[in-house]
Design a protein around this motif. Structure first.
Motif, mmCIF file in Angstrom:
data_model
loop_
_atom_site.group_PDB
_atom_site.id
_atom_site.type_symbol
_atom_site.label_atom_id
_atom_site.label_comp_id
_atom_site.label_asym_id
_atom_site.label_seq_id
_atom_site.Cartn_x
_atom_site.Cartn_y
_atom_site.Cartn_z
ATOM 1 N N ASP A 117 0.818 -1.211 0.000
ATOM 2 C CA ASP A 117 0.000 0.000 0.000
ATOM 3 C C ASP A 117 0.849 1.257 0.000
ATOM 4 N N LEU A 120 2.528 2.612 -3.258
ATOM 5 C CA LEU A 120 1.873 3.391 -4.295
ATOM 6 C C LEU A 120 1.329 4.714 -3.785
ATOM 7 N N THR A 252 -8.610 13.042 6.183
ATOM 8 C CA THR A 252 -8.330 12.136 5.071
ATOM 9 C C THR A 252 -6.853 12.217 4.696
ATOM 10 N N THR A 253 -6.465 11.584 3.595
ATOM 11 C CA THR A 253 -5.042 11.482 3.264
ATOM 12 C C THR A 253 -4.468 12.815 2.780
ATOM 13 N N GLY A 256 -3.107 13.060 -1.106
ATOM 14 C CA GLY A 256 -4.218 13.181 -2.045
ATOM 15 C C GLY A 256 -4.852 14.558 -1.985
ATOM 16 N N LEU B 113 -8.025 9.201 -3.939
ATOM 17 C CA LEU B 113 -7.460 8.761 -2.657
ATOM 18 C C LEU B 113 -8.127 9.474 -1.497
ATOM 19 N N THR B 117 -10.055 7.328 1.315
ATOM 20 C CA THR B 117 -9.646 7.404 2.715
ATOM 21 C C THR B 117 -10.769 7.978 3.571
ATOM 22 N N LEU B 131 -8.997 -0.653 -1.190
ATOM 23 C CA LEU B 131 -8.355 0.188 -2.203
ATOM 24 C C LEU B 131 -7.253 -0.581 -2.922
ATOM 25 N N GLU B 132 -6.535 -1.367 -2.144
ATOM 26 C CA GLU B 132 -5.409 -2.122 -2.679
ATOM 27 C C GLU B 132 -5.821 -2.946 -3.897
ATOM 28 N N LEU B 135 -5.897 -0.943 -6.908
ATOM 29 C CA LEU B 135 -4.598 -0.435 -7.325
ATOM 30 C C LEU B 135 -3.767 -1.513 -8.001
#
Lengths: 371, 311
Positions: A117, A120, A252-253, A256, B113, B117, B131-132, B135
């Protein structure tokens, strides 16, 4: 230091460091190459890990950079064999090396930081943890990224003239002995080093956004290379800070969110940029169309001035039929022409002013000199 | 039982048969449509679409369309939107095609993303496909409804290509000529692009975002070395794509047994490497343009006596 602040600082450094080579990627139409290099880094990192068995060794940086350059060379070689085009070569090379990297990770590298994970997506939440060490000394990511920014800034300043010439006129650069090929690989090496340093923070896909998007927006704002570099760096930093705040708000991330913010900044620039923005272009076209309409009206009046049919031709209510315009358009054009002092209106009759006559004549004169 | 029987038995289990069939069909479709895209210099478009589909999948999930079809439609809409944005940027500014492509790819992916998330952290009880899996792709998780969807799409896509073969060929090789004989070039190009987007989105779950690119490009590049006729290139691209899908899925499955003692290996990378294998073989041995072949031709050309005025 506050961790959110530190995260914003790291991402700002990433953005600024990426913007420097990013400007030249955009101008040289090599933006997708940064995508390819980003993906290939994984392969180099994994191979270097097999040799050193240490995930924090600076040798991983060397391995990743070498892999990036290898991929660029492979793409060039394949393209020059003329059996496939450069875009196809790029696609095949980077995705197969990336696949090999993912496969190696999932087969052999167990329970380490390098899980699939993180590979990427990057882990910006980890980006403030020390990662690289050099001879027993821990290097904080802030220090590493600041070093990369410094390196990129130094190289860009030192080779500014060479980069400028080989970007805008590669043939002349070659004739003058500037070695554009060497410069190209140098630029690619800088891209690879920057991407691998940013690898933890943003991952190989989003780093493309850091390279390309601020530079693309800057290209819409200026025609000067130095200005473009500064604008791209500034835009990148604004996006990095804005994205960090956005991610914190939405929970959140971060990587991103920064990419999204950069995209929004670009969209805004694309709309409102003076001269090159969509709105500016639309207004320019609108103004040109209005100007042309007013010109057509004055030319029409000039053509029939002093002729027996003048009274008919210059009658307001006949214009719609004679110029083949809808009545509403006639109304608008006549009013604009009046306001500009091109014509005067008395009841139904229109007449050219001196200014309007001169304008129409100048255009007709131009026409007769170029039959 | 010898080793060959063991392998056969493992590959024949129901857990392998459906994914293998699904990836083979996917390779067939992606290969043949991708061959046309490679010809039209749109190799990297698939890459951008694959990344850009991500936010669409997340939005589809957020609005409640959580079936495989719903997620695919969401992804397709986002991918299609991304292509419109690329077209808008290239037509309305001085930015190059690949700049627009790279920028749109990264920004859409980033937005995807963010949404993924967000869902994982904030939507209670959201069992969104990890998600993986989007991807890297995991064909082992393809279920029979995924397979049915892929089979239906393969049928539609391939029959469209066969039905409009002459038109697609004309538009791909010489758009100006196609327009001059009265073909609706824009609409034909739109149809090809739509097929491309659909193929990419279909493949997301099986081979993943990053590696979908290869399944589009590699079979086309390989097939190009085998023939100079468009029909054969598209045919061989389909064959190479299908065998890469099949071989890659099998390899991932067998390797999961042998190398990692049951820990599953993602199928995406193995399929990609199988497709890349076809490229390598074809570049070396392809009878139309391969390296070995052109070397032999050069040699025979050199041994011919030189004539100043050929008859």
């Amino acid at each position: 230091m506050n961790s959110l602040l530190e995260l914003a600082l790291v991402l700002s450094l990433v953005a600024a460091a990426c913007a420097l080579p990013g400007v030249f990627l955009v101008l040289r139409r090599a933006a997708m190459t940064s995508d390819a290099i980003g993906h290939v880094l994984l392969f180099g990192i994994v191979l270097a890990y097999f040799v050193t068995r240490d995930l924090d060794s600076p040798w991983l940086l060397v391995g990743a950079t070498a892999a990036g350059l290898l991929a660029v060379g492979l793409v060039e070689a394949l393209t020059q064999s003329r059996r496939l085009r450069s875009d196809a070569a790029l696609g095949v090379v980077f995705s197969s090396l990336f696949a090999a990297g993912v496969l190696l990770v999932s087969v052999s590298v167990k329970n380490v930081h390098l899980d699939v994970d993180a590979v990427l997506l990057g882990q910006p939440e980890m980006a403030t943890e020390p990662r690289w060490h050099l001879g027993g000394m821990q290097l904080a990511p802030v220090v590493v990224m600041a070093g990369v920014l410094l390196l990129n800034g130094l190289l860009t300043t030192l080779f500014f003239k060479e980069l400028k010439l080989s970007t805008f006129d590669p043939e002349l650069a070659a004739v003058l002995g500037f070695r554009p090929v060497g410069l190209h690989y140098g630029l690619m090496a800088v891209v690879a080093i920057t991407a691998v340093a940013a690898f933890d923070a943003v991952g190989p896909v989003l780093v493309v956004g850091f390279f390309v998007v601020p530079a693309a927006a800057a290209y819409l704002l200026t025609n000067r290379l130095a200005m473009m570099v500064l604008l791209a760096m500034g835009g990148g930093v604004v996006g990095a800070i804005g994205g960090t705040v956005l991610a914190d708000t939405l929970n959140t991330t971060t990587a991103g969110a920064v990419a999204t913010t950069l995209g929004l900044l670009f969209a805004l620039t694309f709309l409102v940029a003076p001269e090159r923005g969509l709105i500016a272009q639309w207004r320019l076209r609108h103004r040109q169309r209005q100007n042309f309409e007013e010109l057509m009206l004055t030319v029409h009046l000039l053509q029939h001035e002093g002729m027996p049919e003048e009274a008919e031709e210059s009658r307001y209510s006949n214009l719609a039929a004679h110029l083949a315009w809808p009545p509403a358009q006639v109304d608008a054009v006549v009013r604009r022409a009046e306001r500009r002092g091109l014509i005067v209106r008395s009841g139904e009759q229109l007449q050219l002013t001196a200014a309007g006559r001169t304008w129409a004549q100048s255009v007709l004169h131009r026409d007769t000199t170029f039959p | 039982m010898n080793w060959a029987e063991v392998i056969l038995e493992r590959l024949n289990s129901s857990a392998v048969r459906e994914p293998a069939l699904a990836t083979a069909l996917l390779g067939l479709t992606a290969g043949s449509i991708g061959a046309l895209a490679v010809l039209r210099r749109q190799s990297l478009l698939g890459d951008a679409v694959a990344h850009a589909a991500l936010p669409g999948v997340a939005v589809a999930f957020l609005v409640g369309a959580r079936t495989p079809l719903g997620l695919i439609v969401g992804g397709a809409v986002a991918g299609w939107l991304a292509m419109r944005v690329v077209t808008l940027i290239t037509s309305q500014s001085r930015l190059a095609f690949d700049t627009a492509l790279a920028g749109v790819l990264a920004v859409f992916f980033g937005a995807g993303l963010v949404l993924f998330t967000y869902i994982q952290r904030n939507v209670p009880g959201a069992a969104l496909t990890p998600l993986e899996r989007y991807l890297y792709g995991q064909a082992a998780f393809l279920r029979s409804d995924d397979l049915a969807l892929i089979a239906a799409f393969t049928t539609i896509a391939l029959s469209t290509v066969v039905l409009f073969w002459k038109e697609f060929a004309a538009v791909s090789f010489d758009p100006a000529f196609a327009a001059s004989i009265g073909l609706p070039v824009r609409r034909m190009e739109g149809a090809l692009t739509t097929l491309l987007v659909a193929a990419v989105v279909m493949g997301l779950k099986a081979v993943g975002v990053v590696l979908m690119t290869t399944l589009l490009i590699a079979p086309g590049v390989a097939a190009r070395q085998w023939s100079n006729r468009l029909g054969w290139v598209v045919f061989w691209a389909g064959v190479f794509g299908a065998t890469a899908g099949l071989g890659g899925t099998w390899a991932a499955h067998l390797a999961s047994f042998e190398l990692t003692r049951g820990r599953s290996i993602p199928t995406g990378p193995t399929i990609v490497l199988a497709a890349t294998g076809w490229v390598a073989v074809s570049l070396l041995l392809g009878p139309a343009r391969g390296w070995l072949w052109s070397k032999r031709q050069m040699k025979s050309a050199r041994s011919q006596p030189h004539t100043a005025n050929p008859p």
